[in-house]
Design a protein around this motif. Structure first.
Motif, PDB file in Angstrom:
ATOM      1  N   SER A  32       0.857  -1.185   0.000  1.00 11.31           N
ATOM      2  CA  SER A  32       0.000   0.000   0.000  1.00 11.31           C
ATOM      3  C   SER A  32       0.891   1.231   0.000  1.00 11.31           C
ATOM      4  N   THR A  33       0.665   2.128  -0.970  1.00  7.25           N
ATOM      5  CA  THR A  33       1.529   3.300  -1.149  1.00  7.25           C
ATOM      6  C   THR A  33       0.685   4.559  -1.277  1.00  7.25           C
ATOM      7  N   GLU A  80       6.886  -7.358  -1.023  1.00  5.33           N
ATOM      8  CA  GLU A  80       6.542  -6.536  -2.191  1.00  5.33           C
ATOM      9  C   GLU A  80       7.517  -6.692  -3.354  1.00  5.33           C
ATOM     10  N   THR A 126       3.001  -1.212  -8.693  1.00  5.72           N
ATOM     11  CA  THR A 126       2.714   0.124  -8.170  1.00  5.72           C
ATOM     12  C   THR A 126       3.313   1.187  -9.082  1.00  5.72           C
ATOM     13  N   ILE A 179      -5.456  -4.795  -7.960  1.00  4.48           N
ATOM     14  CA  ILE A 179      -4.912  -3.450  -7.759  1.00  4.48           C
ATOM     15  C   ILE A 179      -6.097  -2.528  -7.559  1.00  4.48           C
ATOM     16  N   VAL A 183      -2.286   3.591  -3.744  1.00  3.24           N
ATOM     17  CA  VAL A 183      -2.221   2.416  -4.611  1.00  3.24           C
ATOM     18  C   VAL A 183      -2.093   1.187  -3.719  1.00  3.24           C
ATOM     19  N   ASN A 184      -3.068   0.281  -3.810  1.00  2.00           N
ATOM     20  CA  ASN A 184      -3.030  -0.962  -3.049  1.00  2.00           C
ATOM     21  C   ASN A 184      -2.898  -2.141  -4.008  1.00  2.00           C
TER      22      ASN A 184
END
Length: 329
Positions: free
Chosen positions: A82-83, A99, A221, A288, A301-302
């Motif tokens: 997650s970002t 990741e 991502t 996503i 962004v997940n």
């Protein structure tokens, strides 16, 4: 008698109040006059303001701040990330699990398929559905031999319904082999170092055959961020719950329905920007999902890969993000 430290405190407080009150010409003139006087008589003031600015920049890099005593969520998928992406393009990782591990990505592949199509075709370019296209396994998109669709319509089918026929059709004008080369070249341009493409659909590799499509949560991502930056229409498409498809002659074909049920996720306090689903027997389930951040000042962004239940895992991650971070500025 006022000490120097106390004087510096009141000076900094006064400057902060002027800044907060607004950017009117009066406040600007007062600020400039005040600073000029202080810098002449109190050089320590400059060092104090510089220190405050540095502290503010450090806090901004750490925003949103995680709350004390937070426990990590139970995410059972093989990888997740997650970002939070700020308006200036800088980012902060909120959660991560393996990741950097390359995994089969199933239909998340179609994000790259769409990017290559957007870079090489006009939206109005017409593509004829051939028998070779219809040999593609998996989701069909209800296409029939001899039908003609625009690139734009095929993008809707590829992204909303995850049609393998439509994704295969997008590769047809360039030729499948060259199209896949462009997918790989685009991955290299985005520094997706642990990503490899063998087809435009995301189908599992056959036994003893092609390698299959691999990527990581971190690499995906990067792809999502590039699409948001340069081709936001991809997520405009992915945000549609359903849409009627018509032939180029204007005849109704069928109603396209999005495979992403989290477009209905009502517990998130901001907009759901869209997402792409994926599922094969070897890759398991993947997802996503992009969302406007809770403070509405950026987006998140997940990515979930190798899951037994992608929607449940994503809900768990979203709930944790809301409960674990302080989103007030």
């Amino acid at each position: 008698m006022i000490t120097r430290n106390l004087r510096m405190f009141f000076a900094a407080l006064f400057f902060s109040l002027i800044f907060v009150l607004g950017s009117s010409e009066v406040s600007k003139e007062l600020t400039e006059l005040f600073l000029a006087h202080e810098l002449r008589t109190n050089p320590e003031m400059l060092a104090s303001l510089a220190a405050q600015k540095d502290l503010a920049q450090q806090l901004e890099k750490q925003y949103p701040l995680i709350k004390k005593g937070v426990q990590k969520p139970e995410i059972h998928s093989r990888a997740a990330l997650s970002t939070f992406v700020r308006p200036d393009g800088t980012s902060r990782i909120l959660y991560k699990k393996d990741e950097g591990e390359p995994l089969l990505i199933a239909s998340l592949t179609k994000l790259m398929t769409s990017l290559v199509a957007l870079k090489h075709y006009a939206p109005t370019q017409e593509i004829v559905i051939t028998q070779d296209i219809l040999k593609e396994q998996g989701e069909t998109g209800y296409l029939r031999e001899g039908e003609v669709f625009s690139v734009k319509d095929l993008l809707y089918l590829t992204l909303m319904e995850s049609s393998n026929d439509a994704a295969s059709a997008l590769a047809e004008p360039l030729g499948r082999a060259l199209f896949i080369q462009h997918m790989q070249a685009q991955a290299e341009e985005l520094d997706m170092a642990d990503t490899s493409f063998a087809n435009p659909t995301g189908l599992d590799p056959p036994a003893g055959g092609e390698q299959g499509n691999y990527s990581t949560a971190a690499d995906l991502t990067k792809l999502a961020m590039r699409l948001m930056e340069q081709h936001p229409q991809v997520f405009d498409i992915l945000s549609q719950e359903e849409l009627d498809l018509h032939t180029l002659k204007g005849e109704f074909h069928h109603t396209m329905r999005n495979t992403n049920i989290l477009l209905h996720y009502s517990e998130w306090p901001a907009r759901i920007l869209g997402g792409k689903t994926g599922s094969t027997s070897q890759a398991k389930e993947s997802l996503i999902l992009l969302l406007e951040s809770p403070d509405r000042n950026g987006y998140i962004v997940n990515v979930v890969l190798g899951s037994e239940d992608k929607f449940l895992e994503m809900r768990t991650l979203l709930h944790w993000i809301l409960q674990s971070y302080q989103w007030q500025t």
